[in-house]
Design a protein around this motif. Structure first.
Motif, short mmCIF file in Angstrom:
data_model
loop_
_atom_site.label_atom_id
_atom_site.label_comp_id
_atom_site.label_asym_id
_atom_site.label_seq_id
_atom_site.Cartn_x
_atom_site.Cartn_y
_atom_site.Cartn_z
N PHE A 150 0.94 -1.16 -0.04
CA PHE A 150 -0.01 0.01 -0.05
C PHE A 150 0.82 1.33 -0.04
N GLN A 151 0.32 2.36 -0.48
CA GLN A 151 0.98 3.52 -0.56
C GLN A 151 -0.12 4.73 -0.03
N VAL A 152 0.39 5.65 0.88
CA VAL A 152 -0.53 6.67 1.51
C VAL A 152 0.06 7.99 0.93
N GLY A 153 -0.42 8.62 0.09
CA GLY A 153 -0.21 9.67 -0.71
C GLY A 153 0.87 9.33 -1.61
N GLN A 154 1.94 10.35 -1.78
CA GLN A 154 2.84 10.25 -2.86
C GLN A 154 4.36 9.82 -2.12
N GLY A 155 4.54 9.64 -0.92
CA GLY A 155 5.61 9.81 -0.32
C GLY A 155 5.68 8.49 0.38
N GLY A 156 6.73 7.96 1.10
CA GLY A 156 6.61 6.79 1.77
C GLY A 156 7.31 5.73 1.17
N LEU A 157 6.68 4.70 0.78
CA LEU A 157 7.22 3.52 0.01
C LEU A 157 7.44 3.84 -1.20
N ALA A 158 8.86 3.34 -1.71
CA ALA A 158 9.69 3.51 -2.82
C ALA A 158 9.97 2.18 -3.44
N TRP A 159 10.05 2.00 -4.84
CA TRP A 159 10.44 0.69 -5.16
C TRP A 159 11.29 1.14 -6.45
N HIS A 203 3.27 6.06 15.29
CA HIS A 203 4.28 6.57 15.71
C HIS A 203 4.73 7.73 14.84
N PRO A 204 5.37 8.76 15.38
CA PRO A 204 5.62 9.93 14.61
C PRO A 204 6.97 9.42 13.75
N VAL A 210 2.80 11.06 8.98
CA VAL A 210 2.89 12.41 8.46
C VAL A 210 1.67 12.87 7.53
N VAL A 211 1.08 11.88 6.98
CA VAL A 211 -0.16 12.08 6.16
C VAL A 211 -1.19 12.48 7.10
N ILE A 212 -1.33 11.54 8.00
CA ILE A 212 -2.53 11.68 8.80
C ILE A 212 -2.45 13.15 9.74
N ALA A 213 -1.21 13.46 10.05
CA ALA A 213 -0.95 14.76 11.01
C ALA A 213 -1.47 15.76 10.04
N ASN A 214 -0.76 15.62 8.77
CA ASN A 214 -1.40 16.91 7.76
C ASN A 214 -2.82 17.19 7.57
N LEU A 215 -3.48 15.97 7.57
CA LEU A 215 -5.10 15.81 7.66
C LEU A 215 -5.76 16.31 8.78
N PHE A 216 -5.18 16.11 9.97
CA PHE A 216 -5.80 16.58 11.19
C PHE A 216 -5.29 18.23 11.21
N ALA A 217 -4.28 18.60 10.57
CA ALA A 217 -4.00 19.95 10.63
C ALA A 217 -5.00 20.86 9.65
#
Length: 320
Positions: A150-159, A203-204, A210-217
């Motif tokens: 899975f991938q959340v947004g455009q960041g995080g997991l890379a291949w 966990h931070p 990061v994506v969820i924190a941005n959503l809350f903000a």
């Protein structure tokens, strides 16, 4: 020529103590047992029993033959088992799949009852783990054939660019709260109504966090964090206990515990993409070449394509 049936009869006779006692075990008459032992003596050229009008007494040669017979019969059983396994493997291709936990809990039970998948005859070897682990396994020698990630947004997991990416589904995040808070299930709430409530967060530093924190903000919410958890089963248990609310993917709600309920915040929209990663070129070419020599057996690449198609179809089926 000595045959295995005669050796088994010899072992039964020695274990039972006589031809007559062995006969019922073998579903034979005592006379038939005697005839088989005589045939064994002729085939081996060795006298095994001293016969009299009242009994047949085993000679040392019978005990010696029995010791070796046990070894021979065990080896024959191993031979048959190995041959059967080779026959099964020659008619089925094994597909090695990496899959993340929440998808495994939701998908695999359904796949194992899917007629189209069962008809394919493809055998699965699963590795349940986080996406980064599956991506590494996909690129290793003799590793995975398919990685479901899975991938959340455009960041995080890379291949690596050498991997083929196939989109399978969107997995929306759901707000889950303790039932004890008194809101009706699936009620539409405003961010302000939950702003001061306790929250269970990732966990931070994790990409999801990061994506969820941005959503809350973006909602003007500063959650009061009472726990950090990256394990959705643990998170849901904490929610059920009344500790706090959480934002979890819908796939993680396959086995939602009693005491939790979902609610809706219309302004909050977040999902993660479920993807299938495969090698553009065969990762195990020697294995594929061997399998392609058997026209009736799909190659690993073909099996991967069948698997991805069935996963996509099952994820498209409602409800989730």
């Amino acid at each position: 020529m000595i045959n295995p049936h005669q050796l088994r009869i010899l072992l039964e006779v020695l274990d039972a103590g006589s031809f007559a006692a062995a006969a019922p075990r073998l579903n034979l008459t005592a006379s038939a047992v005697s005839q088989q032992i005589s045939s064994l003596e002729r085939a081996s050229g060795v006298k095994l029993f001293e016969r009299s009008a009242r009994a047949a007494v085993p000679l040392p040669a019978a005990d010696a033959m029995a010791r070796h017979a046990r070894i021979v019969l065990t080896e024959l059983e191993s031979l048959v088992a190995a041959s059967s396994a080779a026959e099964r493997s020659s008619s089925h291709v094994e597909l090695r799949v990496g899959i993340f936990p929440s998808l495994a809990s939701h998908l695999i039970p359904r796949l194992m009852h899917d007629d189209a998948w069962l008809a394919s005859g493809i055998q699965l070897q699963l590795s349940v783990g986080e996406p980064a682990h599956s991506v590494r396994g996909l690129r290793s020698e003799n590793g995975l054939d398919v990685a479901l990630v899975f991938q959340v947004g455009q960041g995080g997991l890379a291949w690596p660019a050498a991997l083929k990416r196939t989109w399978l589904a969107e997995d929306p995040f759901v707000f889950v709260i303790p039932e004890a808070w008194g809101f009706e299930a699936n009620t539409a709430l405003s961010p302000a109504q939950l702003a001061d409530m306790p929250w269970i967060m990732h966990h931070p530093g994790a990409s999801d966090a990061v994506v969820i924190a941005n959503l809350f903000a973006s909602l003007g919410m500063q959650p009061r964090v009472v726990a950090y958890s990256d394990d959705f089963n643990s998170t849901l248990s904490l929610v059920a206990s009344g500790l706090g609310a959480a934002l979890v993917p819908k796939l993680a709600l396959t086995n939602i515990p009693y005491g939790t309920q979902s609610i809706n915040i219309p302004e909050a929209k977040l999902s993660r993409s479920v993807l299938a990663l495969t090698n553009k070129a065969p990762a195990r070419s020697a294995r594929d070449v061997h399998e392609n020599e058997r026209a009736s057996v799909p190659s690993v690449q073909n099996a991967a394509a069948v698997f991805v198609e069935r996963v996509s179809a099952l994820l498209a089926e409602a409800p989730r």
